[in-house]
Scaffold this motif. Structure first.
Motif, PDB file in Angstrom:
ATOM      1  N   GLY A   8       0.883  -1.139   0.056  1.00 19.37           N
ATOM      2  CA  GLY A   8       0.075  -0.078  -0.143  1.00 19.37           C
ATOM      3  C   GLY A   8       0.805   1.397  -0.031  1.00 19.37           C
ATOM      4  O   GLY A   8       1.608   1.396   0.846  1.00 19.37           O
ATOM      5  N   GLY A  13       1.868   4.218   3.918  1.00 19.15           N
ATOM      6  CA  GLY A  13       2.881   3.214   3.374  1.00 19.15           C
ATOM      7  C   GLY A  13       4.259   3.712   3.001  1.00 19.15           C
ATOM      8  O   GLY A  13       5.277   3.507   3.301  1.00 19.15           O
ATOM      9  N   ILE A  30       4.694  -2.308  -2.581  1.00 19.50           N
ATOM     10  CA  ILE A  30       3.618  -2.819  -3.850  1.00 19.50           C
ATOM     11  C   ILE A  30       2.612  -1.871  -3.682  1.00 19.50           C
ATOM     12  O   ILE A  30       1.798  -1.953  -2.554  1.00 19.50           O
ATOM     13  N   GLU A  31       1.992  -1.310  -4.861  1.00 18.88           N
ATOM     14  CA  GLU A  31       0.727  -0.772  -4.726  1.00 18.88           C
ATOM     15  C   GLU A  31      -0.001  -1.111  -5.969  1.00 18.88           C
ATOM     16  O   GLU A  31       0.451  -1.276  -7.159  1.00 18.88           O
ATOM     17  N   SER A  39      -5.479   6.805  -3.329  1.00 20.94           N
ATOM     18  CA  SER A  39      -6.712   6.538  -2.629  1.00 20.94           C
ATOM     19  C   SER A  39      -7.032   7.575  -1.489  1.00 20.94           C
ATOM     20  O   SER A  39      -7.232   8.574  -1.757  1.00 20.94           O
ATOM     21  N   THR A  40      -7.297   7.051  -0.385  1.00 27.29           N
ATOM     22  CA  THR A  40      -8.178   7.932   0.646  1.00 27.29           C
ATOM     23  C   THR A  40      -6.726   9.074   0.744  1.00 27.29           C
ATOM     24  O   THR A  40      -7.322  10.445   1.285  1.00 27.29           O
ATOM     25  N   ASN A  44      -9.143  13.871   1.279  1.00 29.28           N
ATOM     26  CA  ASN A  44      -9.536  14.177   2.268  1.00 29.28           C
ATOM     27  C   ASN A  44      -9.408  15.477   3.100  1.00 29.28           C
ATOM     28  O   ASN A  44      -9.309  16.441   2.176  1.00 29.28           O
ATOM     29  N   ALA A  46      -7.334  16.983   4.700  1.00 32.27           N
ATOM     30  CA  ALA A  46      -5.813  17.480   4.787  1.00 32.27           C
ATOM     31  C   ALA A  46      -5.462  18.207   5.878  1.00 32.27           C
ATOM     32  O   ALA A  46      -4.690  19.159   5.895  1.00 32.27           O
ATOM     33  N   HIS A  49      -4.851  17.448  12.632  1.00 38.24           N
ATOM     34  CA  HIS A  49      -5.482  17.946  13.894  1.00 38.24           C
ATOM     35  C   HIS A  49      -4.545  17.957  14.990  1.00 38.24           C
ATOM     36  O   HIS A  49      -3.740  17.006  15.052  1.00 38.24           O
ATOM     37  N   GLU A 169       0.325  -3.204  -9.144  1.00 42.27           N
ATOM     38  CA  GLU A 169       0.426  -4.735  -8.578  1.00 42.27           C
ATOM     39  C   GLU A 169      -0.229  -4.974  -7.444  1.00 42.27           C
ATOM     40  O   GLU A 169      -0.153  -4.501  -6.234  1.00 42.27           O
ATOM     41  N   LEU A 201      -8.264   0.854   3.353  1.00 38.37           N
ATOM     42  CA  LEU A 201      -9.354   0.113   3.514  1.00 38.37           C
ATOM     43  C   LEU A 201      -9.540  -1.248   3.228  1.00 38.37           C
ATOM     44  O   LEU A 201     -10.421  -1.933   3.462  1.00 38.37           O
ATOM     45  N   ILE A 206      -5.848  -7.916   3.510  1.00 36.38           N
ATOM     46  CA  ILE A 206      -4.476  -8.437   3.560  1.00 36.38           C
ATOM     47  C   ILE A 206      -4.062  -9.063   4.839  1.00 36.38           C
ATOM     48  O   ILE A 206      -3.462 -10.443   4.622  1.00 36.38           O
ATOM     49  N   GLY A 223     -16.762  10.042   1.564  1.00 39.66           N
ATOM     50  CA  GLY A 223     -17.456  11.513   1.959  1.00 39.66           C
ATOM     51  C   GLY A 223     -17.201  12.242   0.567  1.00 39.66           C
ATOM     52  O   GLY A 223     -16.369  11.849  -0.168  1.00 39.66           O
TER      53      GLY A 223
HETATM   54  C1  LIG Z   1     -13.706  12.153   4.014  1.00 33.04           C
HETATM   55  C2  LIG Z   1     -12.031  11.999   4.744  1.00 33.04           C
HETATM   56  C3  LIG Z   1     -11.633  12.948   5.517  1.00 33.04           C
HETATM   57  C4  LIG Z   1     -10.736  13.040   6.145  1.00 33.04           C
HETATM   58  N1  LIG Z   1      -9.842  13.769   6.820  1.00 33.04           N
HETATM   59  C5  LIG Z   1      -8.567  13.891   7.503  1.00 33.04           C
HETATM   60  C6  LIG Z   1      -7.979  14.906   7.814  1.00 33.04           C
HETATM   61  O1  LIG Z   1      -8.261  15.978   7.532  1.00 33.04           O
HETATM   62  N2  LIG Z   1      -6.979  14.786   8.629  1.00 33.04           N
HETATM   63  C7  LIG Z   1      -6.239  13.361   8.692  1.00 33.04           C
HETATM   64  O2  LIG Z   1      -5.275  13.183   9.229  1.00 33.04           O
HETATM   65  N3  LIG Z   1      -7.107  12.436   8.137  1.00 33.04           N
HETATM   66  C8  LIG Z   1      -8.161  12.004   7.546  1.00 33.04           C
HETATM   67  N4  LIG Z   1      -8.714  11.357   7.071  1.00 33.04           N
HETATM   68  C9  LIG Z   1      -8.216   9.952   7.214  1.00 33.04           C
HETATM   69  C10 LIG Z   1      -6.911   9.846   6.184  1.00 33.04           C
HETATM   70  O3  LIG Z   1      -7.417  10.239   4.797  1.00 33.04           O
HETATM   71  C11 LIG Z   1      -6.558   8.342   6.304  1.00 33.04           C
HETATM   72  O4  LIG Z   1      -6.270   8.053   7.607  1.00 33.04           O
HETATM   73  C12 LIG Z   1      -5.246   8.251   5.270  1.00 33.04           C
HETATM   74  O5  LIG Z   1      -5.434   8.722   4.002  1.00 33.04           O
HETATM   75  C13 LIG Z   1      -5.099   6.680   5.339  1.00 33.04           C
HETATM   76  O6  LIG Z   1      -3.944   6.387   4.641  1.00 33.04           O
HETATM   77  P1  LIG Z   1      -3.612   5.113   4.208  1.00 33.04           P
HETATM   78  O7  LIG Z   1      -2.129   5.016   3.690  1.00 33.04           O
HETATM   79  O8  LIG Z   1      -3.633   4.005   5.466  1.00 33.04           O
HETATM   80  O9  LIG Z   1      -4.577   4.424   3.239  1.00 33.04           O
HETATM   81  P2  LIG Z   1      -4.774   4.913   1.857  1.00 33.04           P
HETATM   82  O10 LIG Z   1      -4.418   5.808   1.441  1.00 33.04           O
HETATM   83  O11 LIG Z   1      -6.096   4.046   1.376  1.00 33.04           O
HETATM   84  O12 LIG Z   1      -3.594   3.610   1.004  1.00 33.04           O
HETATM   85  C14 LIG Z   1      -3.645   2.562   1.174  1.00 33.04           C
HETATM   86  C15 LIG Z   1      -3.046   1.686  -0.268  1.00 33.04           C
HETATM   87  O13 LIG Z   1      -3.192   0.554  -0.215  1.00 33.04           O
HETATM   88  C16 LIG Z   1      -3.398   0.234  -1.704  1.00 33.04           C
HETATM   89  N5  LIG Z   1      -3.965  -1.167  -1.524  1.00 33.04           N
HETATM   90  C17 LIG Z   1      -4.972  -1.745  -0.866  1.00 33.04           C
HETATM   91  N6  LIG Z   1      -5.037  -3.123  -1.339  1.00 33.04           N
HETATM   92  C18 LIG Z   1      -3.935  -3.379  -1.873  1.00 33.04           C
HETATM   93  C19 LIG Z   1      -3.355  -4.746  -2.402  1.00 33.04           C
HETATM   94  N7  LIG Z   1      -4.085  -5.654  -2.212  1.00 33.04           N
HETATM   95  N8  LIG Z   1      -2.321  -4.532  -2.978  1.00 33.04           N
HETATM   96  C20 LIG Z   1      -1.634  -3.465  -3.310  1.00 33.04           C
HETATM   97  N9  LIG Z   1      -2.026  -2.339  -2.812  1.00 33.04           N
HETATM   98  C21 LIG Z   1      -3.331  -2.230  -2.194  1.00 33.04           C
HETATM   99  C22 LIG Z   1      -4.514   1.201  -2.036  1.00 33.04           C
HETATM  100  O14 LIG Z   1      -4.669   1.287  -3.381  1.00 33.04           O
HETATM  101  C23 LIG Z   1      -3.846   2.524  -1.409  1.00 33.04           C
HETATM  102  O15 LIG Z   1      -3.247   3.321  -2.164  1.00 33.04           O
HETATM  103  C24 LIG Z   1      -9.915  11.546   6.424  1.00 33.04           C
HETATM  104  C25 LIG Z   1     -10.631  10.411   5.822  1.00 33.04           C
HETATM  105  C26 LIG Z   1     -11.740  10.569   4.857  1.00 33.04           C
HETATM  106  C27 LIG Z   1     -12.515   9.331   4.236  1.00 33.04           C
END
Ligand SMILES: Cc1cc2nc3c(=O)[nH]c(=O)nc-3n(C[C@H](O)[C@H](O)[C@H](O)COP(=O)(O)OP(=O)(O)OC[C@H]3O[C@@H](n4cnc5c(N)ncnc54)[C@H](O)[C@@H]3O)c2cc1C
Length: 267
Positions: A8, A13, A30-31, A39-40, A44, A46, A49, A169, A201, A206, A223
């Motif tokens: 991810g 990641g 791997i992404e 993705s998320t 968001n 941004a 907090h 991938e 998500l 995984i 959202g």
């Molecule tokens: C509406 C909204 C508003 C938000 N506002 C805020 C904010 O103001 N401040 C804040 O701190 N947080 C905020 N958040 C939360 C924040 O956006 C997330 O906590 C954060 O982006 C999560 O990052 P991540 O790297 O865990 O996940 P992601 O950004 O989802 O990254 C996970 C990655 O894993 C990849 N992946 C998934 N499955 C596989 C697989 N099988 N193989 C390879 N790759 C895979 C996906 O493609 C993705 O790129 C908000 C969230 C939402 C929904």
């Protein structure tokens, strides 16, 4: 055999890749999408907090507080935007004022500098606030960033230090080996001593690939926002929160580092 495979390429990641790339170890990220932060982490509010909102004694509270303190230095290192705009949580009635008092107590206990101000003081800071606002919790340290730029800069730096990035991938299977794991995607089979699950998500899927069944389940929530034109930038100067409820932080008005205004998210 790799030392670490990160699954991810969101903000989590890529920042883990950045941290690992300071050490002498072989790392592959791997992404499944065609770029990092697709993705998320791309879409968001941004906001960095300050850390008074998460409930007591939760990992989220501890990580939020620590992360907020790390972000100014991190953004300087990565040469990405970090704008400390401050925030107001606004209350319109007695019940909401009581909730503000609770948030203030939590902030005090966590060493976060906040102040309770009345409606007129709040409107002096943010002139377009409703006349119905009777009290607000002001926090100077709340900041805004560009999340996808953080992920891109972290990944580019990690790659400069030797980290490998595989895009397009999707990880489909993980097999436990005696001395590590084999991670399988559409075109790759990679042996690694360690796997770090940053799949956002899809993190439960995984986890289930290794453990048969994840010990947690993610119920995703999506959202939507209105993005207002830069001509509206004078309307909102601070991050404006309603009083949070059990359902979340609610619909916010947020200035962006580029000079737009976000209104949202719904859920
Ligand atoms: C509406 C909204 C508003 C938000 N506002 C805020 C904010 O103001 N401040 C804040 O701190 N947080 C905020 N958040 C939360 C924040 O956006 C997330 O906590 C954060 O982006 C999560 O990052 P991540 O790297 O865990 O996940 P992601 O950004 O989802 O990254 C996970 C990655 O894993 C990849 N992946 C998934 N499955 C596989 C697989 N099988 N193989 C390879 N790759 C895979 C996906 O493609 C993705 O790129 C908000 C969230 C939402 C929904």
């Amino acid at each position: 055999m790799e030392d670490i495979v990160i699954i991810g390429g969101g903000v989590i990641g890529t920042l883990i890749a950045y941290a690992c790339s300071r050490y002498n170890c072989n790392v592959t990220l791997i992404e499944k999408e065609n770029d990092v932060a697709n993705s998320t982490s791309m879409a968001n509010s941004a906001i960095i907090h300050a850390g008074y909102d998460p409930r007591d004694n939760t990992l989220k509270a501890a990580m939020n507080l620590r992360g907020a303190l790390l972000y100014p230095t991190l953004c300087r290192e990565l040469k990405v935007d970090y704008k400390q705009v401050g925030s107001l949580v606004v209350a319109m009635n007695d019940e909401q004022c009581a909730a503000l008092a609770e948030l203030k107590a939590r902030a005090d206990q966590r060493g976060i500098v906040v102040s309770l101000i009345d409606g007129d003081e709040a409107r002096a800071l943010e002139s377009h606030l409703s006349k119905r606002v009777v009290q607000a919790l002001f926090c100077e340290s709340t900041a805004i960033v560009t999340p996808w730029k953080i992920a891109i800069a972290a990944m580019e730096t990690a790659m400069g230090n030797g980290t490998r990035l595989l895009l397009n991938e999707e990880v489909k299977a993980i097999t436990k080996l005696a001395d590590g794991y084999e991670v399988e995607s559409a075109t790759q089979k990679i042996k690694t001593r360690m796997v770090i699950n940053c799949a956002g998500l899809y993190a439960d899927r995984i986890s289930a690939m290794v453990n048969g069944q994840a010990h947690f389940k993610i119920n995703p929530k999506k959202g939507e926002y209105f993005v207002l034109s830069k001509r509206c930038h004078e309307l909102v100067k601070h991050v404006l929160y309603p009083v949070p409820t059990a359902k979340g932080k609610g619909v916010l008005a947020v200035p962006t580092v580029h000079g737009n205004v976000l209104l949202g998210p719904n859920a």
